[in-house]
Write a protein that holds these residues in place. Structure first.
Motif, PDB file in Angstrom:
ATOM      1  N   LYS A   1      43.403  43.216  43.226  1.00  0.00           N
ATOM      2  CA  LYS A   1      43.168  43.164  41.788  1.00  0.00           C
ATOM      3  C   LYS A   1      42.292  41.956  41.498  1.00  0.00           C
ATOM      4  O   LYS A   1      42.659  40.823  41.844  1.00  0.00           O
ATOM      5  CB  LYS A   1      44.481  43.051  41.014  1.00  0.00           C
ATOM      6  CG  LYS A   1      44.281  42.955  39.512  1.00  0.00           C
ATOM      7  CD  LYS A   1      45.580  42.666  38.784  1.00  0.00           C
ATOM      8  CE  LYS A   1      45.318  42.481  37.292  1.00  0.00           C
ATOM      9  NZ  LYS A   1      46.549  42.103  36.559  1.00  0.00           N
TER      10      LYS A   1
ATOM     11  N   ASP B   1      48.262  43.864  33.091  1.00  0.00           N
ATOM     12  CA  ASP B   1      47.873  44.701  34.228  1.00  0.00           C
ATOM     13  C   ASP B   1      46.423  45.162  34.144  1.00  0.00           C
ATOM     14  O   ASP B   1      45.918  45.768  35.090  1.00  0.00           O
ATOM     15  CB  ASP B   1      48.796  45.932  34.322  1.00  0.00           C
ATOM     16  CG  ASP B   1      50.230  45.557  34.643  1.00  0.00           C
ATOM     17  OD1 ASP B   1      50.419  44.553  35.349  1.00  0.00           O
ATOM     18  OD2 ASP B   1      51.153  46.251  34.183  1.00  0.00           O
TER      19      ASP B   1
ATOM     20  N   TYR C   1      40.487  47.059  39.955  1.00  0.00           N
ATOM     21  CA  TYR C   1      41.289  47.353  41.147  1.00  0.00           C
ATOM     22  C   TYR C   1      40.390  47.967  42.222  1.00  0.00           C
ATOM     23  O   TYR C   1      39.561  48.838  41.927  1.00  0.00           O
ATOM     24  CB  TYR C   1      42.433  48.313  40.816  1.00  0.00           C
ATOM     25  CG  TYR C   1      43.518  47.694  39.966  1.00  0.00           C
ATOM     26  CD1 TYR C   1      44.685  47.201  40.540  1.00  0.00           C
ATOM     27  CD2 TYR C   1      43.375  47.591  38.584  1.00  0.00           C
ATOM     28  CE1 TYR C   1      45.686  46.634  39.765  1.00  0.00           C
ATOM     29  CE2 TYR C   1      44.358  47.021  37.807  1.00  0.00           C
ATOM     30  CZ  TYR C   1      45.521  46.541  38.397  1.00  0.00           C
ATOM     31  OH  TYR C   1      46.510  45.983  37.631  1.00  0.00           O
TER      32      TYR C   1
END
Length: 461
Positions: free
Chosen positions: A216, A246, A250
């Protein structure tokens, strides 16, 4: 102990004489050792190498626990599956104790001698002689066999001694690779708060099977610090309950012994729709005497829109009227009363239609009228409109007749009746005259036809 004396052999004083039947086995054993001496590898004068990682005396001692000297060879290290990486040959190792010879057999044959490296050392903890052999397998050998044999290139280790031989397990040597493109890379998503998220990732084809990890924002994900993150059996990333923190880029990372592949970044947005906070308290009235206003407000902060979330719908500020009783000195000796705003009364009826074919109506600000400083009604108190519904018709000249008036309506009706009577009289006179004219014309033409026919000529003759 035996002491040799020239001319004769005598035992030492006090020592028993060995029986003759024990001499023959000793002689045979010495002859056997002399015959086997050429087969043994030369022992270097250098000190024995110390065991490396995984080669410690604990492993050797553990593998030799309960093994006697007359046992067949014992494997201390079994060979493992190996891979040829690009142009680097694969290397497999085998180690055995109580062995005079250790070598590999691959696909039913013995590999080339120059591909094997054999070494020996004595374990300093157990005093046991250990034989080790290492085999280097080239890429050309593996690919040549793989085209002919579906099982591929396989090898096993054989440890031999005078007390027997031991065969290791069979291992496979193959060419390692990893394709460039992912079977299914992750894609960008935009999800609402607290939703389950799945970022799919199917790694490229490869040998051995590649493993998948996730980064990430270019940093490896620590799954111990993020208990809501999971990796599926296929390698996809699962987020059990998405939070605003979040959000990020990614990447899926697939690697094996051959190579490492990194997918294109997938942007995850966790958006939050805005919601109104509670209303604040009403402010104090803007006027201390008479009519005024007060307000209250709220903010779109429970929560605030985030990452493209929908904004709050509705008004952020509300206003209402308020009033205060004026002090006695401000009323000029009149009783102080609360201000009253004016309100419109109902509209009046429409007026008669005028010469310009328009009629009018009006209303007043009297329900109630403004009092004690109250506000006057907002809007118009007079309106006009064109006459409709046949209420206006222009006559001769500039005169206008109003059909809305009863007298003019009766006159119009009488004139229409008079016109109808005149039309009926005219028709009653004209119809008989037309019929009489038709009869005369018909008889005239009928008589002319009879004088000119053949019957008339016969009667005349």
């Amino acid at each position: 102990m035996v002491k040799w004396v020239q001319g004769e052999r005598r035992p030492l004083p006090g020592s028993p004489c060995p029986p003759q039947q024990h001499l023959l086995p000793l002689l045979l054993l010495m002859l056997l050792l002399l015959a086997a001496a050429p087969l043994l590898p030369p022992v270097s004068a250098e000190p024995a190498p110390q065991p490396g990682p995984g080669e410690g005396s604990e492993e050797a001692g553990g593998g030799l626990t309960g093994v006697t000297d007359d046992s067949p060879p014992v494997f201390l290290e079994q060979p493992q599956d190996a891979y040829v990486i690009k142009n680097k040959p694969a290397s497999i190792t085998c180690r055995a104790a109580h062995a005079l010879k250790v070598h590999f057999k691959c696909n039913g044959g013995v590999p080339a001698p120059n591909t094997e490296t054999e070494s020996a050392f004595v374990d300093p903890m157990t005093g046991v002689r250990v034989m080790e052999v290492q085999l280097q397998v080239e890429k050309s050998v593996v690919e040549g066999v793989g085209d002919q044999d579906e099982a591929g290139y396989t090898c096993h280790c054989v440890a031999w001694s005078s007390r027997g031989q031991t065969i290791s397990r069979t291992v496979k040597v193959a060419t390692a690779y990893l394709r460039r493109y992912f079977e299914e890379p992750p894609y960008s998503q935009s999800v609402p708060l607290e939703q389950h998220v799945e970022l799919r990732c199917l790694p490229p084809l490869g040998r051995p099977q590649p493993t998948s990890t996730w980064h990430k924002d270019n940093l490896p994900i620590d799954f111990n610090l993020h208990p809501s993150y999971k990796i599926s059996s296929e390698g996809s990333l699962l987020i059990l309950s998405a939070r605003p923190e979040d959000s990020g880029n990614y990447t899926c990372v697939a690697d094996n012994v051959a190579a490492k592949r990194v997918s294109d970044p997938a942007l995850l947005k966790v958006y939050v729709d805005g919601a109104w906070s509670s209303w604040s308290s009403w402010t104090s009235c803007s006027s201390r005497c008479g009519r005024g206003t007060q307000r209250r407000s709220r903010t779109c902060s429970a929560p605030t829109p985030l990452n493209g979330g929908a904004a709050c719908q509705g008004l952020a500020v509300q206003r209402t009227d308020c009033s205060h009783l004026c002090p006695g000195g401000d009323c000029q000796d009149e009783p102080c009363e609360e201000a009253v705003d004016g309100s419109w009364a109902s509209w009046s009826s429409w007026s008669t239609c005028g010469p310009d074919c328009r009629h009018h109506r009006q209303r007043s600000c009297s329900a109630p009228s403004p009092q004690h400083g109250g506000r006057y009604c907002s809007g118009d108190d007079f309106t006009s409109s064109n006459c409709t519904g046949g209420m206006c018709r222009s006559g001769r000249g500039s005169s206008v007749k109003m059909y809305g008036d009863k007298s003019t309506t009766e006159e119009a009706t009488a004139a229409a009746v008079q016109q109808d009577i005149t039309l009926i009289v005219v028709l009653a006179v004209l119809v008989p005259l037309v019929l009489l004219l038709l009869v005369v014309v018909f008889r005239k033409f009928n008589r002319k036809d009879r004088h000119d026919g053949p019957l008339y000529e016969i009667a005349a003759s």
